[in-house]
Design an enzyme around this catalytic site. Sequence first.
Site, PDB file in Angstrom:
ATOM      1  N   LEU A 131       0.899  -1.448  -0.090  1.00  0.00           N
ATOM      2  CA  LEU A 131       0.037  -0.189   0.179  1.00  0.00           C
ATOM      3  C   LEU A 131       1.024   0.482  -0.441  1.00  0.00           C
ATOM      4  O   LEU A 131       2.008   1.547   0.547  1.00  0.00           O
ATOM      5  CB  LEU A 131      -0.265   0.288   1.505  1.00  0.00           C
ATOM      6  CG  LEU A 131      -1.598  -1.172   1.162  1.00  0.00           C
ATOM      7  CD1 LEU A 131      -2.562  -1.205   3.055  1.00  0.00           C
ATOM      8  CD2 LEU A 131      -3.298  -1.571   0.017  1.00  0.00           C
ATOM      9  N   ASP A 132      -0.088   2.443  -0.338  1.00  0.00           N
ATOM     10  CA  ASP A 132       0.993   3.825  -0.302  1.00  0.00           C
ATOM     11  C   ASP A 132       1.174   4.060   0.847  1.00  0.00           C
ATOM     12  O   ASP A 132       0.944   3.376   2.179  1.00  0.00           O
ATOM     13  CB  ASP A 132       0.231   5.083  -0.898  1.00  0.00           C
ATOM     14  CG  ASP A 132      -0.265   4.382  -2.604  1.00  0.00           C
ATOM     15  OD1 ASP A 132       0.658   3.462  -2.884  1.00  0.00           O
ATOM     16  OD2 ASP A 132      -1.043   5.097  -3.054  1.00  0.00           O
ATOM     17  N   TYR A 133       2.152   4.759   1.131  1.00  0.00           N
ATOM     18  CA  TYR A 133       1.957   5.647   2.417  1.00  0.00           C
ATOM     19  C   TYR A 133       1.474   6.318   2.775  1.00  0.00           C
ATOM     20  O   TYR A 133       1.161   5.393   4.191  1.00  0.00           O
ATOM     21  CB  TYR A 133       3.528   6.650   2.446  1.00  0.00           C
ATOM     22  CG  TYR A 133       3.899   7.286   3.929  1.00  0.00           C
ATOM     23  CD1 TYR A 133       4.867   6.436   4.523  1.00  0.00           C
ATOM     24  CD2 TYR A 133       3.326   8.746   4.123  1.00  0.00           C
ATOM     25  CE1 TYR A 133       5.118   7.012   5.530  1.00  0.00           C
ATOM     26  CE2 TYR A 133       4.048   8.973   4.771  1.00  0.00           C
ATOM     27  CZ  TYR A 133       4.860   8.373   6.382  1.00  0.00           C
ATOM     28  OH  TYR A 133       5.114   9.181   6.747  1.00  0.00           O
ATOM     29  N   THR A 135      -1.679   4.907   2.793  1.00  0.00           N
ATOM     30  CA  THR A 135      -3.065   4.586   2.792  1.00  0.00           C
ATOM     31  C   THR A 135      -3.097   3.355   3.208  1.00  0.00           C
ATOM     32  O   THR A 135      -1.636   3.014   3.221  1.00  0.00           O
ATOM     33  CB  THR A 135      -3.074   3.269   1.461  1.00  0.00           C
ATOM     34  OG1 THR A 135      -3.292   4.431   0.262  1.00  0.00           O
ATOM     35  CG2 THR A 135      -4.073   2.803   0.680  1.00  0.00           C
TER      36      THR A 135
END
Length: 281
Positions: A131-133, A135
């Site tokens: 996941l993105d930082y 998210t």
Amino acid sequence: MIVKYIVETTEKIMIKEYLENLLPSALLTSINKQNVKYIVNDQLVHNYYLLDNNDELQVIIPADTPNENIIPINKDFKILYEDSYLLIIDKIANLACIPTKKHYESSLANYVAAYYRKKGIASGIHFVNRLDYATSGIVVLAKNSYVTTLMKDASLEKKYLLVTEDLVLNDGIIECGIEKDENSAIKRKVSNDFINSKTIFRVLKNTKNHSLIEALLVTGKTHQLRVHFSHFYSPILGDKLYGNSADNDLKLHSYYFAFTHPVTKKRITITSYPKWYDDFC
């Protein structure tokens, strides 16, 4: 790691031929390069042993080597599911999955490495999804490169919860091309030259100013949901990269993950709701 099979065959078949019918060729090649051992009905055998119907085959795969470039850092995290093959975590927002220059000792990988060391688990760090930082939500790791390869062929159902800056009135399907933005090192943009991404979504609730949405990822491109909604509908609340909201936290959460376990063949369904869910539902 030990993987067990109850053999189903109408005629005798060598172990190596039996596994060729079960496993991807790349995985078999990798296994053959390791010091793999085979046990049939509690007897150590070679890979040319002839299997019979209902034999119990155990494939003993050597332990992983821990990632030397990931520094173990002791920090708690929430475990949603764990067995001998998989570790599923509820990642908090604003945490990198892997070490970066800015987060060399403060990533989920650092914390998992310390957890493995504490528990005596001989495994490298193998992310099935990341996941993105900003998210939050469900992150799946495999405890062996063997399982990692199996999970690549698994059918993964991934759903997210998100809140938009403005109202989205109807359910929908978004299909478009996503490519790197030449003006940014991290941003993505929509392309009209091809289609490589698809999202199916439904509006769960509209408040006065925002919409709570469930989104099913059919594909998994970088920043897919953030790009899709900012371009076609409304940016996600708290998205500093694609939106204009003053909200400090990105309202994007991986809340549902379902798949057939690649080893046990059981159906696994994991759910996780974000802290902000009750504020919008």
